[in-house]
Design a protein around this motif. Structure first.
Motif, mmCIF file in Angstrom:
data_model
loop_
_atom_site.group_PDB
_atom_site.id
_atom_site.type_symbol
_atom_site.label_atom_id
_atom_site.label_comp_id
_atom_site.label_asym_id
_atom_site.label_seq_id
_atom_site.Cartn_x
_atom_site.Cartn_y
_atom_site.Cartn_z
ATOM 1 N N GLU A 157 0.856 -1.170 0.000
ATOM 2 C CA GLU A 157 0.000 0.000 0.000
ATOM 3 C C GLU A 157 0.902 1.233 0.000
ATOM 4 O O GLU A 157 1.725 1.410 0.882
ATOM 5 C CB GLU A 157 -0.896 0.029 1.243
ATOM 6 N N TYR A 158 0.748 2.047 -1.036
ATOM 7 C CA TYR A 158 1.558 3.256 -1.139
ATOM 8 C C TYR A 158 0.839 4.402 -0.450
ATOM 9 O O TYR A 158 -0.341 4.636 -0.680
ATOM 10 C CB TYR A 158 1.819 3.598 -2.609
ATOM 11 N N LEU A 159 1.545 5.099 0.417
ATOM 12 C CA LEU A 159 0.988 6.215 1.159
ATOM 13 C C LEU A 159 1.538 7.523 0.602
ATOM 14 O O LEU A 159 2.700 7.597 0.216
ATOM 15 C CB LEU A 159 1.333 6.103 2.642
ATOM 16 N N GLN A 160 0.688 8.531 0.606
ATOM 17 C CA GLN A 160 1.123 9.866 0.185
ATOM 18 C C GLN A 160 0.935 10.826 1.338
ATOM 19 O O GLN A 160 -0.093 10.813 2.003
ATOM 20 C CB GLN A 160 0.306 10.343 -1.020
ATOM 21 N N PHE A 161 1.945 11.632 1.559
ATOM 22 C CA PHE A 161 1.888 12.624 2.632
ATOM 23 C C PHE A 161 1.921 13.996 2.001
ATOM 24 O O PHE A 161 2.657 14.247 1.055
ATOM 25 C CB PHE A 161 3.063 12.449 3.585
ATOM 26 N N ARG A 162 1.146 14.899 2.551
ATOM 27 C CA ARG A 162 1.087 16.267 2.021
ATOM 28 C C ARG A 162 1.575 17.248 3.052
ATOM 29 O O ARG A 162 1.468 17.129 4.178
ATOM 30 C CB ARG A 162 -0.340 16.617 1.622
#
Length: 47
Positions: free
Chosen positions: A42-47
Motif C-alpha cells: 500500500e503506497y501512502l502519500q503525505f502532504r
C-alpha cells in the motif's frame, strides 16, 4: 479454539475457527496458502 497464521507472501493475519469444523465428517484436504506470490503493498502519500 482458533488458529491464527500468516504466510510467506501475505503478512495479513488469518484465522481458522476449529470449532466450526466437524472433523468426523471432513475428509483430509490441502489448500494453497497464497495464490499470488507477491506481498501486497500500500503506497501512502503525505502532504
Amino acid at each position: 479454539m482458533k488458529f491464527y497464521y500468516r504466510s510467506e507472501w501475505n503478512s495479513m493475519i488469518r484465522c481458522i475457527n476449529l470449532n466450526s469444523i466437524d472433523f468426523g465428517k471432513v475428509k483430509y484436504q490441502t489448500a494453497e496458502l497464497d495464490r499470488v506470490k507477491e506481498q501486497p503493498i500500500e503506497y501512502l502519500q503525505f502532504r
